[in-house]
Write an enzyme that holds these catalytic residues in place. Structure first.
Site, PDB file in Angstrom:
ATOM      1  N   ASP A 130       0.823  -1.218   0.000  1.00 29.43           N
ATOM      2  CA  ASP A 130       0.000   0.000   0.000  1.00 29.43           C
ATOM      3  C   ASP A 130       0.858   1.268   0.000  1.00 29.43           C
ATOM      4  OD1 ASP A 130      -1.904  -1.924   0.269  1.00 29.43           O
ATOM      5  OD2 ASP A 130      -2.734  -1.223   2.146  1.00 29.43           O
ATOM      6  N   ASP A 136      -0.085  -4.322  -3.916  1.00 27.35           N
ATOM      7  CA  ASP A 136      -1.055  -3.215  -4.017  1.00 27.35           C
ATOM      8  C   ASP A 136      -0.388  -1.865  -3.782  1.00 27.35           C
ATOM      9  OD1 ASP A 136      -2.898  -5.252  -4.295  1.00 27.35           O
ATOM     10  OD2 ASP A 136      -3.629  -5.137  -2.244  1.00 27.35           O
TER      11      ASP A 136
END
Length: 349
Positions: free
Chosen positions: A179, A200
């Protein structure tokens, strides 16, 4: 070990933020006498006792800017490693942060983790923010680059989260693992930036162009056993939303293998355009994740890409084909995010 996806509660935020489409952000005014900025303040962590217009921390400099400002204010940052969490609140727009010696010499680092709404080293909430020559790092997972990963649990640890419309980043770095860059909402432009991570690490529901950026996949550095990660997790929620991630030129390289993206929303949209792919791209390319059966709603495409990772023979069959000029032209910088020429009015030129 469990590789955690972005937290589910974020979907509620994204639905609220993106329901109205592109925001109507104001245009910041230039300073007097033709100057692009109204005034400049300085940050130098080694300056000793701060004085008027000179600060030892970046947050102190931002705090000094009055709320509801509508003129460009430049924050000049001297080289150094600034160990602090930095947040620009929503009422402080028209800010231009510049590391005067570039991203290799000016960095902001912190080790927040677990919660996506609290862990970011840098948070930019308002419209009209420009950043140049700064590296944003979340050092939490990066401390584990030692090859001994068996007992280590990777956690969400954001380097930056960007909310506001008309936000631009030039020659910046974003360092993390999971992230790394939360591209939350609004129109964003990333030019000649360096972004690294494994899972991600470019995610959210922004309407963004990444131009000439270097994307470093690090999944193989932390997980030499052959785990596969994901470069993007784009969260477009409906066919009416203008959001998506467009990568123009640049390069994807690194260690291990990552999918180009997995669906963080039922209408997820990511396009790579004339990008160089090293061998780090997983052969399937894309993952439907929690939206299996809705693949026809995604817009995942690779146009004119090259390099050893660009072979599409084993790609998922539902990847889109954007073969006609009109199909790809709507994802150009001018058509996709710069309809009102806001990029030309930034205080860099």
């Amino acid at each position: 070990m469990q590789l955690l996806p972005p937290s589910i509660f974020v979907l509620i935020i994204l639905l609220v933020v993106t329901a109205v489409g592109v925001s109507t952000a104001i245009d910041c005014r230039n300073g007097n006498g033709g100057s692009k900025v109204a005034y400049t303040i300085t940050v130098n962590k080694d300056s000793g006792k701060p004085g008027p217009g000179i600060f030892n921390t970046i947050q102190a400099a931002i705090d000094s800017i009055p709320p509801y400002n509508d003129e460009w204010v430049q924050v000049v940052i001297f080289p150094g490693i600034y160990k602090e969490k930095v947040s620009i609140p929503w009422e402080k727009q028209c800010i231009f942060l510049e590391g005067i010696e570039g991203r290799h010499w000016t960095s902001i680092t912190y080790d927040g983790h677990e919660q996506t709404d609290e862990s970011a080293t840098f948070t930019s909430s308002p419209d009209n923010v420009v950043v140049k020559g700064i590296t944003f790092e979340n050092s939490f997972n990066l401390d584990f680059y030692n090859g001994e990963m068996a007992a280590v649990e990777i956690k969400r640890a954001l380097a930056a989260r960007i909310y506001g419309d008309k936000s631009a980043f030039y020659e910046c770095g974003f360092l993390g693992f999971q992230d790394t860059l939360w591209d939350v909402s609004g129109r964003h432009y990333f030019n000649n930036c360096y972004i690294e991570g494994g899972v991600d690490f470019i995610w959210g529901n922004g309407q963004s162009v990444y131009e000439d950026c270097m994307i470093n996949v690090t999944i193989g550095t932390l997980f030499p056993q052959g785990f596969q990660g994901y470069i993007t997790a784009q969260g477009r929620q409906s066919s009416d939303e203008p959001t998506g991630f467009v990568f123009r030129r640049g390069r994807v390289f690194g260690s291990g293998q990552d999918f180009l993206g997995r669906a963080y929303g039922p209408y997820s949209r990511v396009i790579f355009h004339h990008t160089v792919f090293d061998g780090v791209v997983a052969p399937q390319g894309w993952d439907a994740w929690n939206y299996q059966g809705k693949e026809d709603q995604f817009t995942y495409a690779e146009v004119g890409c090259r390099g050893p990772g660009s072979d599409t023979i084993k790609r998922v069959k539902w990847m889109k084909k954007l073969n006609r000029p009109k199909d790809i032209n709507k994802f150009s910088t001018s058509s996709f995010i710069n309809q009102d020429n806001w990029l030309q009015r930034l205080p860099l030129w």
